[in-house]
Scaffold this active site. Structure first.
Site, PDB file in Angstrom:
ATOM      1  N   ALA A 125      35.062  32.733  38.808  1.00  0.00           N
ATOM      2  CA  ALA A 125      35.475  33.957  39.501  1.00  0.00           C
ATOM      3  C   ALA A 125      36.654  34.522  38.716  1.00  0.00           C
ATOM      4  O   ALA A 125      37.820  34.291  39.046  1.00  0.00           O
ATOM      5  CB  ALA A 125      35.865  33.638  40.935  1.00  0.00           C
ATOM      6  N   THR A 172      45.373  35.656  42.336  1.00  0.00           N
ATOM      7  CA  THR A 172      44.260  34.737  42.122  1.00  0.00           C
ATOM      8  C   THR A 172      43.161  35.031  43.153  1.00  0.00           C
ATOM      9  O   THR A 172      43.156  36.085  43.775  1.00  0.00           O
ATOM     10  CB  THR A 172      44.768  33.266  42.183  1.00  0.00           C
ATOM     11  OG1 THR A 172      43.720  32.399  41.744  1.00  0.00           O
ATOM     12  CG2 THR A 172      45.212  32.866  43.582  1.00  0.00           C
ATOM     13  N   ASN A 173      42.220  34.129  43.324  1.00  0.00           N
ATOM     14  CA  ASN A 173      41.160  34.341  44.318  1.00  0.00           C
ATOM     15  C   ASN A 173      40.734  33.000  44.901  1.00  0.00           C
ATOM     16  O   ASN A 173      41.248  31.956  44.515  1.00  0.00           O
ATOM     17  CB  ASN A 173      39.980  35.099  43.694  1.00  0.00           C
ATOM     18  CG  ASN A 173      39.355  34.324  42.561  1.00  0.00           C
ATOM     19  OD1 ASN A 173      38.755  33.263  42.763  1.00  0.00           O
ATOM     20  ND2 ASN A 173      39.501  34.825  41.344  1.00  0.00           N
ATOM     21  N   LYS A 174      39.795  33.032  45.836  1.00  0.00           N
ATOM     22  CA  LYS A 174      39.483  31.853  46.644  1.00  0.00           C
ATOM     23  C   LYS A 174      38.494  30.871  46.009  1.00  0.00           C
ATOM     24  O   LYS A 174      38.121  29.890  46.642  1.00  0.00           O
ATOM     25  CB  LYS A 174      38.915  32.308  48.005  1.00  0.00           C
ATOM     26  CG  LYS A 174      40.002  32.742  48.971  1.00  0.00           C
ATOM     27  CD  LYS A 174      39.413  33.512  50.152  1.00  0.00           C
ATOM     28  CE  LYS A 174      38.557  32.639  51.031  1.00  0.00           C
ATOM     29  NZ  LYS A 174      39.212  32.156  52.225  1.00  0.00           N
ATOM     30  N   SER A 175      38.084  31.112  44.780  1.00  0.00           N
ATOM     31  CA  SER A 175      37.110  30.206  44.165  1.00  0.00           C
ATOM     32  C   SER A 175      37.662  28.781  44.077  1.00  0.00           C
ATOM     33  O   SER A 175      38.793  28.568  43.646  1.00  0.00           O
ATOM     34  CB  SER A 175      36.780  30.710  42.753  1.00  0.00           C
ATOM     35  OG  SER A 175      36.051  29.729  42.062  1.00  0.00           O
TER      36      SER A 175
END
Ligand code: CTP
Length: 207
Positions: free
Chosen positions: A84, A18-21
């Site tokens: 994102a 996943t990512n930090k959004s």
């Protein structure tokens, strides 16, 4: 429609990339649109955020699900792609939990670019397509490149290396790059105010 938040790309049933959004900017844009009377659909990856019932919320997890939900929400007048989206997905997601082993190689393949697909599609393309660009360097160059390659009308760009803004922050500072080479800057302020100003610009544009 507004897309928001990160996506989860599964490795096995219990693990994902996943990512930090945080989704905050996208949720605020949906709120600003709804406040101004737009019939608003928010297509959101996994976030901790809530939104009021006047907004049609579609919750998704993967980029593929976000893509399908976006297609099903068309046609629309305005599409804002603030999500994102994971650029890659796992080529072969394991149906069973992967056991610990000496070395693990995970092969990734490209996800569909939702913005690019819709914006370059003759019959599906909304009247106004707004993309986002999260950059750590060369903001202006990369934003303009995305504006052209993804056939956007506007790109909203922010510098995610600046700890005071972006991701978990309630504040943001963005530059807007337009197709006709003009630019605007929305100075450091709450994401809710950035959204209100962006929606004012959208209304002016549509009028
Ligand atoms: N986007 C999308 N689908 C993807 C990837 C990106 O719709 N699979 C959209 C984002 O919502 C955003 C824009 O494309 O509006 C730019 O996303 P960004 O992650 O900044 O750029 P990428 O195209 O992924 O390029 P890079 O990661 O190399 O900067």
């Amino acid at each position: 429609i507004v897309t928001a938040g990160p996506t989860n790309e599964y490795i096995d049933p219990v693990r994902f990339i996943t990512n930090k959004s945080s989704g905050k900017q996208g949720y605020e844009i949906a709120k600003s649109l709804s406040k101004k009377g737009f019939d608003t659909t928010l297509i959101s990856g996994p976030t901790n955020l809530e939104i009021n019932d006047s907004i049609n919320l579609i919750k998704v997890e993967t980029a593929e699900e976000m893509f399908q939900a976006t297609l099903q929400s068309l046609p629309v007048d305005v599409a804002i792609f603030s999500a994102a989206v994971g650029d890659y997905k796992v080529k072969e997601t394991s149906q069973l939990k992967i056991k610990k082993q000496g070395r693990l190689n995970i092969e990734l393949e490209k996800n569909v670019d939702i913005l690019n697909y819709i914006s370059n599609h003759n019959s599906l393309r909304p009247k106004l397509v707004i993309g986002f660009a999260a950059e750590t360097n060369n903001l202006e160059n990369y934003a303009n490149k995305k504006l052209n390659e993804k056939n956007c009308d506007w790109i909203v760009a922010n510098d995610v290396s600046n700890k005071k803004i972006g991701f978990e922050s309630d504040f943001n500072e963005v530059s807007i790059f337009y197709k006709d080479n003009k630019t605007d800057k929305l100075k450091y302020k709450p994401k809710s105010e950035i959204s209100d100003e962006l929606v004012e610009k959208i209304i002016n544009h549509l009028n």
